[in-house]
Structure formats: C-alpha cells, structure tokens
Design an enzyme around this catalytic site. Structure first.
Site, PDB file in Angstrom:
ATOM      1  N   GLY A  12       0.884  -1.180   0.094  1.00 28.06           N
ATOM      2  CA  GLY A  12       0.074  -0.062  -0.285  1.00 28.06           C
ATOM      3  C   GLY A  12       0.793   1.152   0.137  1.00 28.06           C
ATOM      4  CB  SER A  14       0.193   4.216  -4.677  1.00 27.81           C
ATOM      5  OG  SER A  14      -0.953   3.568  -3.973  1.00 27.81           O
ATOM      6  NE  ARG A  15      -4.708   5.979  -3.002  1.00 22.51           N
ATOM      7  CZ  ARG A  15      -5.698   6.063  -1.959  1.00 22.51           C
ATOM      8  NH1 ARG A  15      -5.891   7.049  -1.071  1.00 22.51           N
ATOM      9  NH2 ARG A  15      -6.351   4.636  -1.721  1.00 22.51           N
ATOM     10  CG  ASP A  63      -6.445  -7.663  -2.759  1.00 26.61           C
ATOM     11  OD1 ASP A  63      -5.915  -7.264  -1.319  1.00 26.61           O
ATOM     12  OD2 ASP A  63      -7.701  -7.909  -2.840  1.00 26.61           O
ATOM     13  CG  ASN A  90       1.451   1.682   4.813  1.00 20.08           C
ATOM     14  OD1 ASN A  90       0.946   2.361   5.591  1.00 20.08           O
ATOM     15  ND2 ASN A  90       0.729   1.987   3.580  1.00 20.08           N
ATOM     16  CB  SER A 142      -4.608   2.060  14.005  1.00 21.19           C
ATOM     17  OG  SER A 142      -5.575   3.133  14.460  1.00 21.19           O
ATOM     18  CE1 TYR A 155      -7.956   0.544  10.187  1.00 22.15           C
ATOM     19  CE2 TYR A 155      -8.059   1.838  12.296  1.00 22.15           C
ATOM     20  CZ  TYR A 155      -7.336   1.739  11.149  1.00 22.15           C
ATOM     21  OH  TYR A 155      -6.274   2.304  10.886  1.00 22.15           O
ATOM     22  CB  ALA A 157     -10.756  -7.070  15.122  1.00 18.15           C
ATOM     23  CB  ILE A 188      -1.943  10.248   9.776  1.00 13.52           C
ATOM     24  CG1 ILE A 188      -1.109   9.339  10.964  1.00 13.52           C
ATOM     25  CG2 ILE A 188      -0.879  10.622   8.858  1.00 13.52           C
ATOM     26  CD1 ILE A 188      -0.313  10.046  12.059  1.00 13.52           C
TER      27      ILE A 188
HETATM   28  P1  NAP Z   1      -4.795   5.788   2.305  1.00 13.18           P
HETATM   29  O1  NAP Z   1      -4.577   7.074   2.215  1.00 13.18           O
HETATM   30  O2  NAP Z   1      -6.222   5.481   2.070  1.00 13.18           O
HETATM   31  O3  NAP Z   1      -3.841   4.902   1.453  1.00 13.18           O
HETATM   32  C1  NAP Z   1      -4.102   3.481   1.602  1.00 13.18           C
HETATM   33  C2  NAP Z   1      -2.790   2.716   0.679  1.00 13.18           C
HETATM   34  O4  NAP Z   1      -3.075   1.538   0.657  1.00 13.18           O
HETATM   35  C3  NAP Z   1      -3.182   3.073  -0.669  1.00 13.18           C
HETATM   36  O5  NAP Z   1      -1.757   3.071  -1.345  1.00 13.18           O
HETATM   37  C4  NAP Z   1      -3.765   1.757  -1.227  1.00 13.18           C
HETATM   38  O6  NAP Z   1      -3.885   1.560  -2.683  1.00 13.18           O
HETATM   39  C5  NAP Z   1      -3.346   0.791  -0.240  1.00 13.18           C
HETATM   40  N1  NAP Z   1      -4.173  -0.269  -0.391  1.00 13.18           N
HETATM   41  C6  NAP Z   1      -5.451  -0.358   0.266  1.00 13.18           C
HETATM   42  N2  NAP Z   1      -6.065  -1.524   0.349  1.00 13.18           N
HETATM   43  C7  NAP Z   1      -5.068  -2.435  -0.267  1.00 13.18           C
HETATM   44  C8  NAP Z   1      -4.841  -3.884  -0.639  1.00 13.18           C
HETATM   45  N3  NAP Z   1      -6.017  -4.767  -0.329  1.00 13.18           N
HETATM   46  N4  NAP Z   1      -3.745  -4.183  -1.253  1.00 13.18           N
HETATM   47  C9  NAP Z   1      -2.757  -3.538  -1.512  1.00 13.18           C
HETATM   48  N5  NAP Z   1      -2.790  -2.284  -1.392  1.00 13.18           N
HETATM   49  C10 NAP Z   1      -3.763  -1.455  -0.410  1.00 13.18           C
HETATM   50  O7  NAP Z   1      -4.627   5.148   3.799  1.00 13.18           O
HETATM   51  P2  NAP Z   1      -3.548   5.844   5.000  1.00 13.18           P
HETATM   52  O8  NAP Z   1      -4.091   6.851   5.851  1.00 13.18           O
HETATM   53  O9  NAP Z   1      -2.414   6.118   4.299  1.00 13.18           O
HETATM   54  O10 NAP Z   1      -3.223   4.241   5.962  1.00 13.18           O
HETATM   55  C11 NAP Z   1      -2.140   3.570   5.643  1.00 13.18           C
HETATM   56  C12 NAP Z   1      -2.079   2.495   6.789  1.00 13.18           C
HETATM   57  O11 NAP Z   1      -1.889   3.399   8.249  1.00 13.18           O
HETATM   58  C13 NAP Z   1      -3.166   1.733   7.076  1.00 13.18           C
HETATM   59  O12 NAP Z   1      -2.830   0.591   7.485  1.00 13.18           O
HETATM   60  C14 NAP Z   1      -3.976   2.163   8.088  1.00 13.18           C
HETATM   61  O13 NAP Z   1      -4.860   1.667   8.945  1.00 13.18           O
HETATM   62  C15 NAP Z   1      -2.868   2.829   8.893  1.00 13.18           C
HETATM   63  N6  NAP Z   1      -3.187   4.089  10.073  1.00 13.18           N
HETATM   64  C16 NAP Z   1      -3.716   5.224   9.412  1.00 13.18           C
HETATM   65  C17 NAP Z   1      -4.218   6.248  10.171  1.00 13.18           C
HETATM   66  C18 NAP Z   1      -4.680   7.582   9.608  1.00 13.18           C
HETATM   67  O14 NAP Z   1      -4.979   8.467  10.684  1.00 13.18           O
HETATM   68  N7  NAP Z   1      -4.397   7.865   8.170  1.00 13.18           N
HETATM   69  C19 NAP Z   1      -4.207   6.200  11.515  1.00 13.18           C
HETATM   70  C20 NAP Z   1      -3.588   5.041  12.032  1.00 13.18           C
HETATM   71  C21 NAP Z   1      -3.380   3.864  11.124  1.00 13.18           C
HETATM   72  P3  NAP Z   1      -4.674   2.265  -3.813  1.00 13.18           P
HETATM   73  O15 NAP Z   1      -4.038   3.664  -3.816  1.00 13.18           O
HETATM   74  O16 NAP Z   1      -4.330   1.413  -4.844  1.00 13.18           O
HETATM   75  O17 NAP Z   1      -5.984   2.260  -3.406  1.00 13.18           O
END
Ligand code: NAP
Length: 251
Positions: A12, A14-15, A63, A90, A142, A155, A157, A188
């Site tokens: 994951g 890319s973003r 995936d 991630n 998280s 989430y 769990a 974040i």
């Molecule tokens: P995000 O902005 O939604 O980015 C998610 C990334 O994961 C994207 O690159 C997406 O690819 C990829 N992805 C999603 N499902 C996937 C799958 N089944 N297989 C491969 N790639 C997948 O999320 P984020 O906020 O950066 O979160 C990243 C991690 O941090 C996650 O594990 C999230 O639970 C954790 N986290 C985030 C926060 C927060 O506040 N943002 C807080 C605590 C924990 P596509 O671009 O192709 O969709």
C-alpha cells in the site's frame, strides 16, 4: 541515516502514509518495491517522482490479501535484488459501521486487507530474511487497536491482531537477527481520514497535545528508525506516534 545497498517492500505504498514511507526509504538509499490496490495513476506518479531523483523503485498492482500474489512478488524481488531487508506492512482500509448492522463482507474485507495481508507478506519474507540472518519487519497498526471506537470493531480487531502478531514474530525471529515492530499512528492527514477531518478537524486538534494532526512523514520517520542499524536491539514493540492523543490530556 543510510540504507544504501538495502532492499525494501512496502504494501500500500502509492498514497498517504505508505507513500511517505516509500519516499523516505528510497531517499535513504534503499531499493524499494511497493504495492497498490487499484489507483495506478497515484502509483505511476510516485514511481516517476522517485525515478526522476535517481532511485531504484518498482510498483506492483497486487491485493495485499492475495497470498499467492505476495509469494510471487517476494520471489521476484529476491531473484532481482538478491534479498529483502525491510518489509513494511502498511496496506489498510476502513469500512466502519456499528456491529448490529455490519455485514460479514464489511468485517471480512477489513480483516483481509489489514490483517491477512500482514500474514501473507511476513510469511513470504521470513525464509529469505532467515537465510540472510537479518531483516526488519515493520507493521502499521493504529491507536484504534486500543481505543474501542464505536463503529470500528472490524478495524480495531485487525489492528489488535497485528500487535499480537508483531510480538509473536519478534520472539520467533529474534535469534535469526530479524526484528519485528509495529507503529500505532494517531490521526494522520491522508485520504483515509478526509471525511472525519472535514467534519471535525478543529475538535480533533483540541484533543491532541501537539495541537496538530500528524503528517505521513511523522510515521515514515518512525519506520526509518526501526529500519536503521541502530535499532537492531529493538524488537516486539508498538511505538505510538500520535502527538500525545492517547494520553487523554487534550482539550
Ligand atoms: P490511504 O491514504 O487510504 O492509503 C492506503 C494505501 O493502501 C493506498 O496506497 C492503497 O492503494 C493501499 N491499499 C489499500 N488496500 C489495499 C490492498 N488490499 N492491497 C494493496 N494495497 C492496498 O491510507 P493511510 O491513511 O495512508 O493508511 C495507511 C496505513 O496506516 C493503514 O494500515 C491504516 O490503517 C494505518 N493508519 C492510518 C491512520 C490515519 O490517520 N490515516 C491512523 C492509524 C493507522 P490504492 O491507492 O490503489 O487504493
């Protein structure tokens, strides 16, 4: 800190947080392979940015819940680059809803993407890391693992599962020179939190002692620490990176 000559896989990537992790590892000198789910434009844009800076980076549509794809990708990278030093699990999604109305698909999709993915990639890298007698597995959890947020049973769990998994793996792999740690981000600024930020950003900031939301780079910096040579004696930890949110001292 230099990771010159090292290799890394980020799921994951890319973003959001994953993108900042890919950028940080590549700029520290590592060769980085990252996966994404469906947004190929975002993946291509990151690839061209980092290749433009002269870094060796690869992107794979895969995936993270697909075990066969994980095995194949890891095998390809080991063949191409000779091994894997860092794995960052991630990839993650949210599909919130109260349990009373949560569909089994909603439950399963989150467990598959967030937790089964960690099993898939960790197991795939274990053998090459054990042969090399070195490695760093870094799992993105998280603060929700411990918060008990309404509407996030699936989430929480998945993230609680990641933290238990991290400790078991640290124990199993310690004698092989491999560390396994987790990072628990707070709030974040990424696409994942866009809706709640739009609805309540000011209220959220008041609950955070640092009085700001986190940036993806705040998490990438913690990843760089766990990946570094200096962290070779640090394993089985969950590092909270939340500006103090979980101290409950805000407002
Ligand atoms: P995000 O902005 O939604 O980015 C998610 C990334 O994961 C994207 O690159 C997406 O690819 C990829 N992805 C999603 N499902 C996937 C799958 N089944 N297989 C491969 N790639 C997948 O999320 P984020 O906020 O950066 O979160 C990243 C991690 O941090 C996650 O594990 C999230 O639970 C954790 N986290 C985030 C926060 C927060 O506040 N943002 C807080 C605590 C924990 P596509 O671009 O192709 O969709």
């Amino acid at each position: 800190m230099s990771l010159a000559g090292k290799t890394a896989i980020v799921t994951g990537g890319s973003r959001g947080i994953g993108k900042a992790i890919v950028q940080a590892l590549a700029r520290a000198g590592a060769k980085v392979a990252f996966t994404y789910h469906s947004n190929s434009l975002a993946a291509e844009s990151l690839l061209s940015e980092l290749k433009g800076e002269g870094h060796e980076v690869l992107a794979y549509q895969a995936d993270a819940a697909d075990k066969a794809a994980a095995d194949k990708l890891v095998e390809e990278i080991v063949e191409k680059w000779g091994g894997i030093y860092v794995l960052v699990n991630n990839a993650g999604i949210i599909k919130d809803g109260l349990l009373a109305t949560m569909s089994f698909e909603q439950w399963q999709a989150v467990i598959n993407a967030n937790l089964n993915s960690v099993f898939n990639y960790s197991q795939a890298v274990t053998r090459p890391m054990m042969s090399a007698r070195q490695g760093r597995i870094i799992n993105i959890s998280s603060v929700a693992a411990n918060f008990g947020n309404s509407g996030q049973a699936n989430y929480a769990a998945s993230k609680g599962g990641i933290e238990g998994f991290t400790r078991c793996l640290a124990n199993e792999l310690g004698r092989r020179g491999i560390t396994c740690n987790a990072i628990a981000p707070g709030f974040i600024s990424t696409d994942m939190t866009e809706a709640i930020r739009n609805a309540a950003e000011d209220t959220i900031k008041k609950q955070i002692p640092a009085r700001r939301l986190g940036n993806p780079e705040d998490i990438a910096n913690a990843v760089l620490f766990f990946a570094s040579e200096g962290a070779s004696y640090v394993t089985g930890n969950v590092l909270t990176v939340d500006g103090g949110l979980t101290l409950g001292a805000g407002m």
